[in-house]
Design a protein around this motif. Structure first.
Motif, short mmCIF file in Angstrom:
data_model
loop_
_atom_site.label_atom_id
_atom_site.label_comp_id
_atom_site.label_asym_id
_atom_site.label_seq_id
_atom_site.Cartn_x
_atom_site.Cartn_y
_atom_site.Cartn_z
N SER A 16 0.94 -1.18 0.08
CA SER A 16 0.09 0.02 -0.03
C SER A 16 0.80 1.25 -0.10
CB SER A 16 -0.89 0.04 1.13
OG SER A 16 -1.99 -1.05 1.23
N TYR A 17 2.23 1.26 0.35
CA TYR A 17 2.91 2.30 0.26
C TYR A 17 3.80 2.59 -0.93
CZ TYR A 17 1.89 1.59 4.90
OH TYR A 17 1.33 1.21 6.29
N GLY A 18 3.39 1.73 -1.81
CA GLY A 18 4.17 1.61 -3.43
C GLY A 18 5.59 0.99 -3.21
N GLN A 19 5.82 0.27 -2.38
CA GLN A 19 7.01 -0.32 -2.02
C GLN A 19 7.16 -1.96 -2.69
OE1 GLN A 19 7.99 -0.13 1.95
NE2 GLN A 19 8.53 2.13 2.05
N PHE A 20 8.09 -2.29 -3.10
CA PHE A 20 8.24 -3.62 -3.85
C PHE A 20 8.67 -4.58 -2.61
CE2 PHE A 20 9.63 -1.07 -7.42
CZ PHE A 20 8.43 -1.14 -8.26
N CYS A 21 7.70 -5.90 -2.76
CA CYS A 21 7.94 -6.94 -1.73
C CYS A 21 9.02 -7.93 -2.25
CB CYS A 21 6.66 -7.85 -1.62
SG CYS A 21 5.35 -6.98 -1.00
N GLY A 22 10.01 -8.16 -1.30
CA GLY A 22 11.14 -9.02 -1.69
C GLY A 22 12.20 -8.44 -2.58
N GLN A 23 12.26 -7.09 -3.04
CA GLN A 23 13.36 -6.51 -3.65
C GLN A 23 14.72 -6.47 -2.66
OE1 GLN A 23 12.62 -2.53 -5.08
NE2 GLN A 23 14.47 -2.35 -6.13
N LYS A 24 15.63 -6.50 -3.37
CA LYS A 24 17.10 -6.62 -2.42
C LYS A 24 17.39 -5.14 -2.07
CE LYS A 24 19.07 -10.70 -4.46
NZ LYS A 24 20.35 -11.34 -5.29
N ASP A 25 18.15 -5.15 -1.09
CA ASP A 25 18.65 -3.58 -0.39
C ASP A 25 17.66 -2.85 0.02
OD1 ASP A 25 21.25 -4.57 -1.08
OD2 ASP A 25 21.13 -3.91 -3.13
N ASN A 28 12.14 -4.34 2.69
CA ASN A 28 11.27 -5.56 2.38
C ASN A 28 12.20 -6.74 1.74
OD1 ASN A 28 9.09 -4.19 3.35
ND2 ASN A 28 8.42 -3.59 1.46
N GLU A 29 13.23 -6.75 1.92
CA GLU A 29 14.02 -7.70 1.21
C GLU A 29 13.42 -9.17 1.52
OE1 GLU A 29 18.82 -8.89 0.58
OE2 GLU A 29 18.15 -7.21 1.61
N ASN A 30 13.57 -9.48 2.85
CA ASN A 30 12.95 -10.76 3.37
C ASN A 30 11.59 -11.06 3.26
OD1 ASN A 30 16.05 -11.49 3.70
ND2 ASN A 30 16.01 -10.47 5.52
N LYS A 31 10.69 -9.89 3.08
CA LYS A 31 9.20 -10.04 3.03
C LYS A 31 8.80 -9.99 1.51
CE LYS A 31 9.22 -7.08 7.23
NZ LYS A 31 8.49 -6.06 7.79
N THR A 32 8.70 -11.11 0.90
CA THR A 32 8.49 -11.47 -0.33
C THR A 32 6.97 -11.48 -0.64
OG1 THR A 32 8.70 -13.85 0.00
CG2 THR A 32 10.63 -12.69 -0.48
N ILE A 33 6.23 -11.99 0.31
CA ILE A 33 4.47 -11.97 -0.04
C ILE A 33 3.76 -10.88 0.31
CG2 ILE A 33 2.75 -13.76 0.34
CD1 ILE A 33 5.25 -15.58 1.27
N LEU A 34 2.90 -10.81 -0.54
CA LEU A 34 2.00 -9.59 -0.07
C LEU A 34 0.66 -10.14 0.66
CD1 LEU A 34 1.50 -6.48 -0.91
CD2 LEU A 34 -0.08 -7.26 -2.74
N PHE A 35 0.32 -9.49 1.85
CA PHE A 35 -0.83 -9.94 2.60
C PHE A 35 -1.86 -8.97 2.63
CE2 PHE A 35 -2.50 -9.49 7.19
CZ PHE A 35 -3.05 -10.61 7.17
#
Length: 660
Positions: A16-25, A28-35
């Protein structure tokens, strides 16, 4: 596309904040799933309007594995801190205030009102549906608390997931198919290698035993289909009396396990009838075309002789394949970059249905300074989708059409280049006075160089005409798909007529282009002149076109079927462990038809690659022969260039001696 596109929008889900899930650096690098905070809202009509579920979406490292509500967790956080620590990982980052009132938490959407057992699908958390005794459940439960004081049925979740259960069933089948490929891929490659060897061996032997091999091919196809008829009858008779075998396909409906259908007598009866019809059609065609087949075999023998002198032509389809693969890659990458060219669009998401600012665009950086949060308590500025209002973003669909048009143009050009190159090589064989002494050195390479240096414009123009017609067909298919639900019979009829007309036009243009490229390779004239000359030359020899060209195409098609069918029968016996010698080597599969169909289709494509060279050879020799008859009369001054065998078969007078 390269400037504005960002493929990460396709690879990673966006919260919801326009950030990618699972993107490196990133955080959210370790958060790869959308809830989804409240997946029940995904059943709202707003989803169809805005293409976005109107609830807070958060990147998480794993999906929930239990039922829980915020009310229950808050009430017990003092003496059950583990429950709170587990629940808060699904709250907004940094929120750790279980003392905040439930009403305020749900209004501000600091935490979800509930969590339910879920599993990731397409990098998103969806309810973990299962069926128990025909009843839909989630973690063996049929009801759940929604965290707002209500007990609801899990069917509400299914509606919110919008048929995700069917998709998950398909995913299960897909995983089994993937497993089958993983353990049988090298056997598939061996099957394709066998198909390549058989196709190559056939073309080499054709130079010496064209007639015998083709009749073996013809009777081989009849024999394979005959075996198929016998096998279907055997299965049909074997199932007689077995309980459940007399059910119809309609009775059992759609089943993901296709082996169920093989337990029905009706399935094998349908297979047997289909094969019988095909067998009868082939036999009747052979009876009525037997004399013409003998003539076509003679022309194919001449073609095999030409390929024997220019063996490098058999491997030119690899060049065409590489060029087309480059075109497909360029189109696909550009399409992805175009599709991801939009900027993040944020919209007001309000819990109150009467909020006048709901669904309006907003700026997350300045949203808290506006009076929207005062007029609509709990309203948030959340990411909705990628888009934009600029002139560039408004015409992205037009750019996609342009990209598709360039793709069609490039693919047709690659095919045209291959046809012209092969035609030039085989024409150099035909017009050699003394074969093979007068055939130029490296005829294929020389023909390719001529096509690139002198004929690029002509080939591009022919490809352009064909690409325009194909693009119109694509647009008509798109319109037909969009108007499928309409009740206007005239519109459907008009679209059907247009699709049929443009299909016929495309087939005609492919035929004209193919022969125009042959004339270009022979004379080096421009496309329009070559197309006109080829068309009128064919019209003046229309009987020969029907007798030789089409019968040859039919025989080559039978050859492809025999190669694919022969390798397919071998693969069938192997993968079903019916070959005693290799019974232990055969892999254990979920669906044996997965590698079997792959081998059959792949073998057909391999045979098509080799035989397409042969078909181009025959077409080129045929046009050269017609041109030879019109330009020359067999006299000393104008001797024929055709070989003595071809000259004798087609009933011309004896050849006059050619000039040295």
């Amino acid at each position: 596309a390269w400037v504005h596109g960002d493929p990460r929008k396709v690879i990673y889900p966006t919260d919801s904040y326009g950030q990618f899930c699972g993107q490196k650096d990133t955080p959210n690098e370790n958060k790869t799933i959308l809830f989804y905070f409240n997946i029940l809202k995904c059943a709202s009509p707003i989803v169809l309007i805005n293409l976005q579920c109107p609830t807070t979406q958060l990147c998480v490292s794993k999906c929930p594995d239990r039922f829980a509500t915020y009310i229950d967790v808050q009430a017990s956080y003092r003496y059950k801190p583990d429950q709170w620590n587990y629940f808060k990982q699904f709250c907004k980052p940094g929120f750790n205030n279980p003392r905040k009132s439930v009403a305020q938490v749900l209004r501000d959407e600091d935490c979800p009102s509930m969590i339910i057992p879920s599993r990731p699908f397409l990098k998103r958390c969806f309810p973990d549906f299962s069926t128990k005794n025909g009843v839909l459940t989630v973690a063996n439960q049929t009801t759940f608390k929604d965290g707002r004081g209500k007990t609801r049925n899990v069917t509400d979740l299914r509606e919110a997931a919008n048929g995700i259960n069917n998709v998950l069933d398909a995913r299960s089948v897909g995983m089994k198919i993937f497993e089958d490929y993983a353990i049988s891929w090298y056997w598939i490659l061996i099957g394709l290698f066998i198909a390549m060897v058989v196709s190559l061996l056939f073309l080499v032997l054709l130079r010496f035993t064209a007639g015998v091999l083709f009749w073996i091919f013809i009777f081989g196809v009849i024999g394979i289909i005959g075996y198929g008829i016998w096998h279907c009858y055997w299965e049909y008779d074997h199932l007689k009396g077995i309980p459940g075998s007399d059910l119809t396909v309609y009775d059992i409906g759609f089943q993901t396990d296709f082996r169920v259908y093989l337990q029905l007598r009706q399935t094998w009866l349908a297979f047997m009838i289909t094969l019988c019809v095909v067998e009868v059609i082939i036999i009747l065609m052979l009876i009525f075309l037997r004399n013409r087949i003998r003539i076509a075999i003679a022309l194919l023998k001449e073609g095999s002789r030409a390929i024997g002198y220019i063996m490098s032509t058999l491997f030119y389809p690899i060049v065409t394949f590489i060029l087309i693969a480059i075109c497909i890659s360029y189109w696909a990458v550009t399409a992805v970059f175009l599709a991801t060219s939009g900027e993040p669009v944020y919209k007001v998401m309000a819990n109150q249905t009467l909020c006048k600012y709901a669904n309006l665009t907003c700026d997350p950086e300045t949203f808290n300074t506006t009076n929207v949060t005062k007029l609509c308590p709990g309203a948030q500025c959340t990411f909705a989708f990628y888009g934009g209002e600029s002139l560039y973003h408004k015409y992205i669909f037009i750019f996609q059409l342009a990209n598709a048009f360039v793709f069609l143009w490039l693919v047709n050009f690659a095919i045209a280049l291959g046809q012209c190159t092969l035609a030039g090589a085989f024409a150099s064989y035909y017009w050699a006075s003394r074969k093979p002494a007068d055939i130029p050195l490296w005829p294929l390479f020389s023909s390719f160089g001529r096509a690139i240096r002198y004929h690029t414009g002509s080939l591009a123009f022919g490809a352009l005409i064909l690409a325009i017609v194909q693009l119109i067909r694509v647009i008509l298919e798109y319109l037909d798909h969009k108007l499928k639900g309409t009740q206007n019979s005239f519109t459907r009829f008009l679209l059907c007529c247009l699709k049929c007309c443009f299909w016929c036009l495309e087939r005609f243009l492919k035929f004209i282009n193919r022969n125009a490229y042959i004339m270009i390779a022979i004379y080096g004239k421009n496309f329009c002149t070559s197309a006109k000359d080829a068309f009128f030359l064919l019209m003046r020899n229309v009987v020969r076109v029907a007798v030789l060209d089409k019968v040859t195409d039919f025989l080559l098609f039978l050859g492809k079927i025999l190669v694919a069918g022969g390798v397919g029968v071998l693969a069938f016996f192997f993968f079903t462990q019916r070959i005693p010698v290799f019974a232990q080597e055969a892999p254990a599969l979920n669906y044996y038809w997965v590698p079997l169909l792959t081998v059959i289709i792949g073998s057909y494509l391999v045979a098509h690659g080799f035989f397409s060279v042969y078909a181009m050879c025959v077409d080129t020799l045929f046009l050269c022969f017609c041109e030879d008859l019109e330009r020359n009369d067999g006299s000393t001054a104008k001797p024929y260039f055709m070989s003595a065998s071809l000259h004798r078969i087609l009933g011309k007078k004896e050849l006059s001696p050619k000039k040295a």
